[in-house]
Design a protein around this motif. Structure first.
Motif, PDB file in Angstrom:
ATOM      1  N   LEU A   1       0.832  -1.197   0.000  1.00 43.62           N
ATOM      2  CA  LEU A   1       0.000   0.000   0.000  1.00 43.62           C
ATOM      3  C   LEU A   1       0.863   1.240   0.000  1.00 43.62           C
ATOM      4  O   LEU A   1       1.909   1.260   0.664  1.00 43.62           O
ATOM      5  CB  LEU A   1      -0.895   0.036   1.256  1.00 43.62           C
ATOM      6  N   GLU A   2       0.414   2.265  -0.690  1.00 41.45           N
ATOM      7  CA  GLU A   2       1.118   3.541  -0.683  1.00 41.45           C
ATOM      8  C   GLU A   2       0.353   4.524   0.206  1.00 41.45           C
ATOM      9  O   GLU A   2      -0.741   4.972  -0.154  1.00 41.45           O
ATOM     10  CB  GLU A   2       1.228   4.075  -2.109  1.00 41.45           C
ATOM     11  N   VAL A   3       0.960   4.820   1.325  1.00 43.22           N
ATOM     12  CA  VAL A   3       0.305   5.671   2.307  1.00 43.22           C
ATOM     13  C   VAL A   3      -0.153   6.993   1.702  1.00 43.22           C
ATOM     14  O   VAL A   3      -1.246   7.488   2.015  1.00 43.22           O
ATOM     15  CB  VAL A   3       1.260   5.914   3.501  1.00 43.22           C
TER      16      VAL A   3
ATOM     17  N   ARG B   1       2.071  -4.437   3.529  1.00 42.42           N
ATOM     18  CA  ARG B   1       3.101  -3.435   3.827  1.00 42.42           C
ATOM     19  C   ARG B   1       2.599  -2.052   3.481  1.00 42.42           C
ATOM     20  O   ARG B   1       2.073  -1.837   2.379  1.00 42.42           O
ATOM     21  CB  ARG B   1       4.376  -3.718   3.025  1.00 42.42           C
ATOM     22  N   TRP B   2       2.802  -1.112   4.382  1.00 42.37           N
ATOM     23  CA  TRP B   2       2.453   0.283   4.142  1.00 42.37           C
ATOM     24  C   TRP B   2       3.734   1.041   3.837  1.00 42.37           C
ATOM     25  O   TRP B   2       4.658   1.059   4.658  1.00 42.37           O
ATOM     26  CB  TRP B   2       1.737   0.864   5.373  1.00 42.37           C
ATOM     27  N   LEU B   3       3.794   1.656   2.655  1.00 42.14           N
ATOM     28  CA  LEU B   3       5.030   2.275   2.183  1.00 42.14           C
ATOM     29  C   LEU B   3       4.866   3.780   2.066  1.00 42.14           C
ATOM     30  O   LEU B   3       3.812   4.266   1.617  1.00 42.14           O
ATOM     31  CB  LEU B   3       5.398   1.696   0.817  1.00 42.14           C
ATOM     32  N   ASP B   4       5.912   4.515   2.440  1.00 37.99           N
ATOM     33  CA  ASP B   4       5.850   5.967   2.278  1.00 37.99           C
ATOM     34  C   ASP B   4       6.253   6.343   0.848  1.00 37.99           C
ATOM     35  O   ASP B   4       6.523   5.468   0.014  1.00 37.99           O
ATOM     36  CB  ASP B   4       6.689   6.687   3.352  1.00 37.99           C
TER      37      ASP B   4
ATOM     38  N   ARG C   1       8.827   7.310  -0.442  1.00 38.03           N
ATOM     39  CA  ARG C   1      10.135   6.850  -0.903  1.00 38.03           C
ATOM     40  C   ARG C   1      10.242   5.331  -0.858  1.00 38.03           C
ATOM     41  O   ARG C   1      11.338   4.784  -0.972  1.00 38.03           O
ATOM     42  CB  ARG C   1      11.226   7.509  -0.064  1.00 38.03           C
ATOM     43  N   GLY C   2       9.085   4.675  -0.660  1.00 36.36           N
ATOM     44  CA  GLY C   2       9.087   3.212  -0.707  1.00 36.36           C
ATOM     45  C   GLY C   2       9.556   2.550   0.576  1.00 36.36           C
ATOM     46  O   GLY C   2       9.795   1.348   0.602  1.00 36.36           O
ATOM     47  N   ARG C   3       9.698   3.351   1.634  1.00 39.57           N
ATOM     48  CA  ARG C   3      10.118   2.771   2.910  1.00 39.57           C
ATOM     49  C   ARG C   3       8.909   2.254   3.677  1.00 39.57           C
ATOM     50  O   ARG C   3       7.856   2.886   3.713  1.00 39.57           O
ATOM     51  CB  ARG C   3      10.844   3.815   3.754  1.00 39.57           C
ATOM     52  N   SER C   4       9.071   1.126   4.325  1.00 34.24           N
ATOM     53  CA  SER C   4       7.975   0.498   5.063  1.00 34.24           C
ATOM     54  C   SER C   4       7.680   1.270   6.351  1.00 34.24           C
ATOM     55  O   SER C   4       8.593   1.685   7.071  1.00 34.24           O
ATOM     56  CB  SER C   4       8.368  -0.941   5.384  1.00 34.24           C
ATOM     57  N   ILE C   5       6.425   1.480   6.608  1.00 37.91           N
ATOM     58  CA  ILE C   5       5.996   2.166   7.826  1.00 37.91           C
ATOM     59  C   ILE C   5       5.481   1.117   8.796  1.00 37.91           C
ATOM     60  O   ILE C   5       4.644   0.274   8.430  1.00 37.91           O
ATOM     61  CB  ILE C   5       4.866   3.168   7.512  1.00 37.91           C
ATOM     62  N   VAL C   6       5.964   1.146  10.023  1.00 36.52           N
ATOM     63  CA  VAL C   6       5.505   0.171  11.019  1.00 36.52           C
ATOM     64  C   VAL C   6       4.317   0.759  11.775  1.00 36.52           C
ATOM     65  O   VAL C   6       4.399   1.851  12.333  1.00 36.52           O
ATOM     66  CB  VAL C   6       6.642  -0.188  11.999  1.00 36.52           C
TER      67      VAL C   6
END
Lengths: 332, 332
Positions: free
Chosen positions: A242-244, A313-316, A318-323
């Motif tokens: 997912l793209e936040v 997975r929730w991604l910001d 820049r493609g970084r995973s958000i916990v």
């Protein structure tokens, strides 16, 4: 609506407030013990949701909005399942039978029942010393075998949500005071919009047909988008990216996020959205968007179904995973 | 059974306790937001009844009997409407989720669901600081247009009840202590029988077909025979003459009446009987009695439908009218 009363008590309450809502011939004007629901060759979709004072609504919420929410949380489920409303039964646990409250409750319920084409078929009223509780079982009709399941999302499907996410949870935060309420102290319009989203969900019945025609899986978002998506993925045996930044936000919610007043978790784990979450096969996506536009319902693709048993997975940006420390609202 | 929880809360509760009860394919193992109910060309009969701690059951009643009563009060309605059980949905308002209580509750519910052929289709669990409440909406099937109404009793019809009347109200009196409990202090067998009649109703599903084949009107007796009969007569536009001496009593109830410990009002206005009350045309009466015997359900004619708008008259052995100060149990 027949048990637990006599002519001077429950029966009067019913005939005064609820009989006008029982417009379906199968309700027999609430003069019988049971109702008849005609299937007419369709499958009957059955959904039950209860709302409790202090949990799903607040003691000083207007009675008519309490009634509307009780019905609409169920209509939201029917819409996500691709079903057209057919009627509902009501269990009302009341502390007292104050005329003003009941009259407003019945007015709100009656207006919504009429507006959404979902007549009262029957029910039961009981007295309780505890919090008010309204339990509704709603019925819908779908062509045989066509109920849209949670199970069915496939790799490559687009993950789509309707409307905007997070408003209701922020509305509750406004009602509870604290940081969000203070941040919006000078913005009555935003506060009112958010509170109204908490009090009166907007079921997406207009999208039911498009969901049935195009979605591989669907559910309504009631306990938090992240948690509900995790459930849909789990039962479908898939995961998702997912793209936040694509999660659709109202102006009020976006402003709070941009000012750093709330994090994305408050949005995607907030609950009470009553929007539709669905998986749309890539080759149906354009047709789905077109049908959604015809239905007047905003839809937004927020990610993609992927393989594997991992949690979504929730991604910001820049493609970084958000916990996320939590993914949904829990009563227990 | 999907809203209001997360994987660590409600979902665990559901999968542990209730998934085994969801044996119908339309329940999707409680993994979806809604269930599918197949009508298969029948009409769906819908009934809703809730039971509340302190009102319909007592805080120290065994959890399995609470579950059984919650389901059976609904099955009783279906039977009186001539319907065969098809399934049910459950709303459970819980203070806490103690394993022992829930486990026993689910066991009782599961055993009854299996015994009566009425599988769990879905539901909702919510938390409440108030009394426990269990609301069940049950579904039955009848051939199209064949639901037996309250409306339809005609002049000359026999008024018939199943089983025995008054036991459950006496069972509640035993539980509450006082005169009835004292009168039965040396008779544990009678006390136990009466309490068990209060805790675990015996729905008369075996009689559903005979009711459908022969009755002009029917309802289940839940709020007191006298009050319920008055409702049936009112909606049918008739009255009735009843012979008090013909009201079927259990040995325990008869003994209390004969010893003068209770009056007939405690019997006919007691409530919680969950027997079937029906009107049988005179020329169907023999066939009805024969079918009831085949079904193994005791039936007793207690009076006759007569003309007019008057309330039903209760007559003693010498034909004198008995005045009832109350006719049913009321929560309000």
């Amino acid at each position: 609506m027949a048990r637990n009363g006599d002519a001077s008590g429950e029966d009067t309450l019913i005939s005064r407030y609820f009989k006008p809502l029982a417009t379906d011939p199968g309700a027999f004007g609430l003069t019988d013990d049971a109702a008849v629901l005609k299937a007419d060759g369709f499958d009957i979709v059955v959904n039950t949701d209860a709302i409790v004072e202090g949990v799903h609504f607040l003691p000083d919420d207007p009675a008519d909005t309490v009634a509307r929410k009780a019905l609409r949380v169920n209509l939201s489920d029917l819409a996500a399942k691709g079903a057209a409303p057919a009627g509902f039964v009501l269990t009302l646990a009341l502390r007292e039978t104050g005329h003003a409250w009941l009259s407003e409750f019945a007015r709100g319920l009656g207006e919504d029942a009429k507006f959404f084409g979902c007549p009262l078929l029957g029910g039961d009223t009981v007295s309780t010393p505890g919090p008010l509780m309204i339990s509704i079982t709603a019925f819908g009709r779908v062509p045989a075998g066509k109920m849209v399941r949670r199970l069915g999302a496939a790799v490559g499907d687009r993950v789509v949500v309707t409307g905007t996410i997070g408003d209701a949870a922020l509305g509750l935060a406004v009602r509870k005071g604290g940081a969000v309420a203070q941040a919006l102290a000078d913005d009555a319009a935003s506060s009112d919009t958010l509170v109204s989203r908490y009090r009166v969900p907007q079921p997406r019945g207009a999208l039911a047909q498009a969901v049935r025609d195009h979605a591989s899986a669907a559910m309504d978002v009631s306990d938090g988008l992240a948690g509900d998506l995790a459930k849909l993925c789990a039962v479908s045996g898939v995961s998702a990216d997912l793209e936040v930044d694509k999660v659709p936000l109202s102006i009020a919610a976006r402003s709070l996020v941009e000012r750093g007043m709330i994090g994305i978790e408050a949005i995607v784990a907030g609950g009470d959205d009553y929007e539709i979450l669905c998986a749309i096969p890539d080759n149906r996506f354009e047709a789905f968007v077109r049908d959604a536009r015809s239905a007047g319902v905003a839809v937004t693709a927020i990610g993609t179904i992927i393989e594997g048993p991992a949690k979504p997975r929730w991604l910001d940006a820049r493609g970084r995973s958000i916990v996320l420390s939590r993914t949904s609202y829990s009563h227990f």
